[in-house]
Design a protein around this motif. Structure first.
Motif, PDB file in Angstrom:
ATOM      1  N   ASP A 251       0.840  -1.191   0.000  1.00  0.00           N
ATOM      2  CA  ASP A 251       0.000   0.000   0.000  1.00  0.00           C
ATOM      3  C   ASP A 251       0.880   1.249   0.000  1.00  0.00           C
ATOM      4  O   ASP A 251       1.892   1.307   0.710  1.00  0.00           O
ATOM      5  N   GLY A 267      -4.915  -1.204  -1.056  1.00  0.00           N
ATOM      6  CA  GLY A 267      -5.957  -2.224  -1.094  1.00  0.00           C
ATOM      7  C   GLY A 267      -5.676  -3.298  -2.120  1.00  0.00           C
ATOM      8  O   GLY A 267      -6.567  -4.063  -2.480  1.00  0.00           O
ATOM      9  N   LEU A 268      -4.450  -3.363  -2.637  1.00  0.00           N
ATOM     10  CA  LEU A 268      -4.101  -4.390  -3.602  1.00  0.00           C
ATOM     11  C   LEU A 268      -3.241  -5.449  -2.925  1.00  0.00           C
ATOM     12  O   LEU A 268      -2.743  -5.250  -1.822  1.00  0.00           O
ATOM     13  N   ASN A 269      -3.063  -6.570  -3.630  1.00  0.00           N
ATOM     14  CA  ASN A 269      -2.180  -7.599  -3.091  1.00  0.00           C
ATOM     15  C   ASN A 269      -0.735  -7.118  -3.192  1.00  0.00           C
ATOM     16  O   ASN A 269      -0.374  -6.430  -4.143  1.00  0.00           O
ATOM     17  N   ARG A 346      -5.738  -1.710 -11.727  1.00  0.00           N
ATOM     18  CA  ARG A 346      -5.603  -3.149 -11.637  1.00  0.00           C
ATOM     19  C   ARG A 346      -6.001  -3.760 -12.971  1.00  0.00           C
ATOM     20  O   ARG A 346      -6.905  -3.273 -13.633  1.00  0.00           O
ATOM     21  N   GLU A 349     -10.016  -5.004 -13.757  1.00  0.00           N
ATOM     22  CA  GLU A 349     -10.922  -4.682 -12.660  1.00  0.00           C
ATOM     23  C   GLU A 349     -12.161  -3.968 -13.205  1.00  0.00           C
ATOM     24  O   GLU A 349     -12.051  -3.044 -14.006  1.00  0.00           O
ATOM     25  N   GLU A 353     -15.973  -3.797  -8.774  1.00  0.00           N
ATOM     26  CA  GLU A 353     -14.852  -4.283  -7.972  1.00  0.00           C
ATOM     27  C   GLU A 353     -13.999  -3.118  -7.459  1.00  0.00           C
ATOM     28  O   GLU A 353     -13.543  -3.117  -6.320  1.00  0.00           O
ATOM     29  N   LYS A 356     -15.741  -1.459  -4.599  1.00  0.00           N
ATOM     30  CA  LYS A 356     -15.673  -2.322  -3.420  1.00  0.00           C
ATOM     31  C   LYS A 356     -14.297  -2.216  -2.764  1.00  0.00           C
ATOM     32  O   LYS A 356     -14.174  -2.079  -1.555  1.00  0.00           O
ATOM     33  N   ARG A 357     -13.263  -2.282  -3.597  1.00  0.00           N
ATOM     34  CA  ARG A 357     -11.894  -2.240  -3.065  1.00  0.00           C
ATOM     35  C   ARG A 357     -11.652  -0.922  -2.345  1.00  0.00           C
ATOM     36  O   ARG A 357     -11.093  -0.887  -1.245  1.00  0.00           O
ATOM     37  N   TYR A 361     -10.744  -0.643   1.500  1.00  0.00           N
ATOM     38  CA  TYR A 361      -9.446  -0.053   1.849  1.00  0.00           C
ATOM     39  C   TYR A 361      -9.638   1.094   2.827  1.00  0.00           C
ATOM     40  O   TYR A 361      -8.929   1.213   3.818  1.00  0.00           O
TER      41      TYR A 361
END
Ligand SMILES: Nc1ncnc2c1ncn2[C@@H]1O[C@H](COP(=O)(O)OP(=O)(O)O)[C@@H](O)[C@H]1O
Ligand SMILES: [Mg+2]
Lengths: 368, 267
Positions: A251, A267-269, A346, A349, A353, A356-357, A361
């Motif tokens: 992040d 909020g990403l991997n 992303r 995406e 989505e 939501k992310r 986050y």
């Protein structure tokens, strides 16, 4: 659905014969009194959406809902919606007055009332005194106003405008953009405006739907869409942008062009591959040592207000810069940008989505 | 220089028009002032306005009117449906095709069909109506004429409908008009030019029909066309024949002028 919703599409698919579908499960809501724009390249299905709302075609699947009622089977002449056609579709055998009066005459309105309403509508579009002109005697801009008058005189709840400005020259076009927006504010009617011109969409709309290939890619206010494009298509289509591959280290930290930068996304991997967008006007030219990126100037064009400078970094990524400062072709320069200028996208995406992310986050951040 | 060389190109056309249009008209006009013995006279014109010929004029106009009317009534919906079909040009071709067949051939075919032992009467017998005199009636004359002229009526109407901007129909619906109102207020007025040219190309030749009057109507219907034919080929009274022809030419020019196209439309 709020009380203010006037039009709703539920999973609408439109297919002609055995061709691939023109619209694919499109859903959206239109609220009363706002200016909406459908924006997308030619052939993406903008006109089809308008024709579905107007009632010229029926959806193959899904529901078109106007004022809370499913109107799939309601013919066009029974819908409280009027259209300003791309080619204006003015009746060549009728003069300006009779063109505007057409809808009122169908309703069997009394002559003096027709007279008054038509005159009022023509005044609205600055065409007083043109009542007895033939359509062929009117210029392109005037015809367009007649078409608008013909629609507003019926006092519909929604007006659909299919690329009404695309046939006009640049100056008239800009003028009409102001006029249309002003008209919509005065009338308070919902406008659904179609264009393939992103500047027009950004300038005029309360809300934009960006369409591609029969799907809504993203919807939102002009600033939302400009600042937070959801994918490569939207970023490319709305304004010019630099898109480069990158990796989200964690992040607030992203790596591209061989360096790691601070950013404002999260909020990403960890270590997820992403695409980075930086708008050309967010890049600032500095001395090579002071910039975050070091690039070499390839070409430079003077665009009136700014220079459009194309540069390459060591990895071969192209960077487009809009700057009021001049550079020299072949010169090595530095590029500076703020963390806010970096926008992370992303791969694959969707809008849902993405929302939501963002929500997850932000919630996560509050908990911390 | 420039206009001179352009005029050179016109020479073949001028010769053509002179030989095949102007000269025949002048000749007809010239002959109309001579009686059967070759003396100069205006008696032909006096004779033309006697009841015999006036009746003939009326007949010609009346039958031409009926033929045009029925052709129009059939042609308009046909043309309209044609524009809605998928392979409209192919269908149009199929409908136009019979008009390439010689008129006499078609007339003889109908003599066979409408004759006492023809297909039409066999059909009526099967239906239990019984055989009827079909040939040599007004009905058969108009039926066959309409059949022959129909393609000429369909073609211009089809073209007018085909050229009609479909978004005008959408616009009309959009403004609340029902399909019938749309037809009355938009489609028909905008295809009126096609209807007019259709009426012209049917009415004018129908005015001077002659072979059909004998073959199908059995000379019960005497029109100006029949009279011209009789004067030139049977009574050898070229003067009288020419007088009728002069009248027909004037009538045709008048019709053309009256139904001529007005300028309309965008552009
Ligand atoms: N009546 C129709 N029959 C078949 N295909 C159609 C028809 N109308 C539109 N299409 C197709 O639908 C697609 C979207 O068209 P349209 O909505 O007009 O696009 P846009 O207005 O965004 O340019 C196009 O590929 C077009 O060819
Ligand atoms: Mg379109």
């Amino acid at each position: 659905m709020t009380n203010n919703t006037i039009i709703r599409f539920e999973q609408v698919t439109k297919q002609y014969d055995d061709d691939p579908p023109v619209l694919k499960e499109v859903s959206f809501e239109i609220e009363r009194g706002k200016f909406y724009t459908l924006l997308g390249p030619s052939g993406c299905g903008k006109t089809t959406i308008l024709r579905l709302i107007a009632g010229f075609v029926e959806p193959s699947l899904g529901k078109v809902i106007i004022n809370g009622k499913v109107v799939n089977d309601v013919p066009a002449n029974k819908r409280q919606v009027n259209t300003v056609f791309q080619d204006y579709a003015l009746f060549p055998h009728l003069n300006v007055f009779e063109n505007v009066a057409f809808g009122l005459r169908i309703k069997k309105m009394k002559n003096n009332e027709v007279d008054q309403k038509v005159k009022e509508a023509l005044r609205f579009v600055n065409l007083e005194g043109y009542e007895n002109r033939e359509i062929r005697e009117m210029s392109g801009g005037q015809r367009q106003r007649v078409a608008i008058a013909r629609a507003i005189v019926n006092e519909p709840e929604v007006i659909l405008l299919d690329e009404p400005l695309s046939a006009l020259d640049l100056k008239l076009r800009t003028e009409m953009q102001y006029e249309l927006r002003e008209l919509q504010r005065r009338l308070g009617i919902t406008f659904i405006f179609v264009t393939h011109d992103q500047e027009e969409a950004l300038a005029m709309s309360d809300e934009i739907f960006v369409l591609n290939n029969g799907k809504i890619e993203q919807s939102g206010t002009p600033t939302d869409i400009y600042d937070e494009p959801i994918n490569r298509f939207v970023a490319d289509f709305i304004g010019e942008s630099n898109i480069v591959p990158g990796v989200m280290i964690k992040d607030l930290s992203v790596q591209f062009a061989g360096k790691t930068f601070d950013c404002v996304d999260g909020g990403l991997n960890p270590n997820e591959a992403v695409e980075i967008v930086i708008r050309p006007e967010d890049l600032e030219i500095t001395k090579p040592d002071l910039g975050k990126l070091r690039v070499r100037v390839d070409t430079q064009l003077f665009r009136g207000v700014h220079y459009e400078i194309s540069c390459y970094d060591q990895d071969g990524n192209e960077w487009l810069v809009h700057s009021t400062k001049k550079a020299r072709v072949g010169e090595e320069i530095g590029l500076h940008f703020d963390p806010e200028a970096i926008h992370v996208m992303r791969h694959g995406e969707t809008e849902e989505e993405f929302d939501k992310r963002l929500e997850a986050y932000e919630e996560g951040n509050y908990e911390k | 220089m420039k206009s001179n060389s352009r005029n050179l190109y016109l020479i073949p056309y001028i010769i053509w028009i002179g030989l095949f249009v102007v000269t025949p008209i002048l000749l007809v006009l010239y002959y109309s002032f001579f009686d059967i013995e070759g003396h100069f006279t205006i008696d032909n014109y006096k004779k033309f306005f006697t009841p015999v010929y006036l009746k003939m004029i009326f007949n010609s106009f009346w039958y031409a009117f009926l033929i045009t009317l029925f052709s129009l009534i059939i042609a308009y919906p046909t043309a309209y449906l044609l524009t809605k079909t998928k392979h409209k040009q192919l269908w149009l071709l199929l409908i136009i095709l019979p008009s390439w067949i010689n008129l006499l051939l078609k007339a003889y075919a109908f003599i066979g069909i409408f004759g006492t032992y023809g297909a039409a009467n066999s059909f009526l017998e099967v239906m239990g109506i019984g055989s009827k005199q079909l040939l040599f009636t007004d009905f058969s004359f108009i039926f066959v004429s309409v059949y022959i002229f129909l393609p000429f009526m369909i073609l211009p109407i089809f073209n007018a409908l085909d050229e009609l901007n479909p978004s005008l129909i959408d616009a009309s619906n959009d403004l609340g008009a029902s399909p019938w109102t749309t037809f009355r207020r938009v489609i028909f007025p905008l295809t009126l030019d096609g209807v007019k040219s259709g009426c012209q190309v049917v009415f004018i030749p129908a005015l001077s029909l002659f072979m059909l009057t004998r073959l199908i109507a059995g000379n019960r219907v005497i029109t100006l066309g029949t009279a011209i034919e009789q004067h030139f080929l049977v009574t050898q009274d070229w003067g009288m024949g020419s007088t009728i022809a002069v009248f027909l030419i004037i009538a045709m020019v008048l019709i053309m002028v009256l139904t001529g196209k007005r300028k309309r439309g965008i552009l």
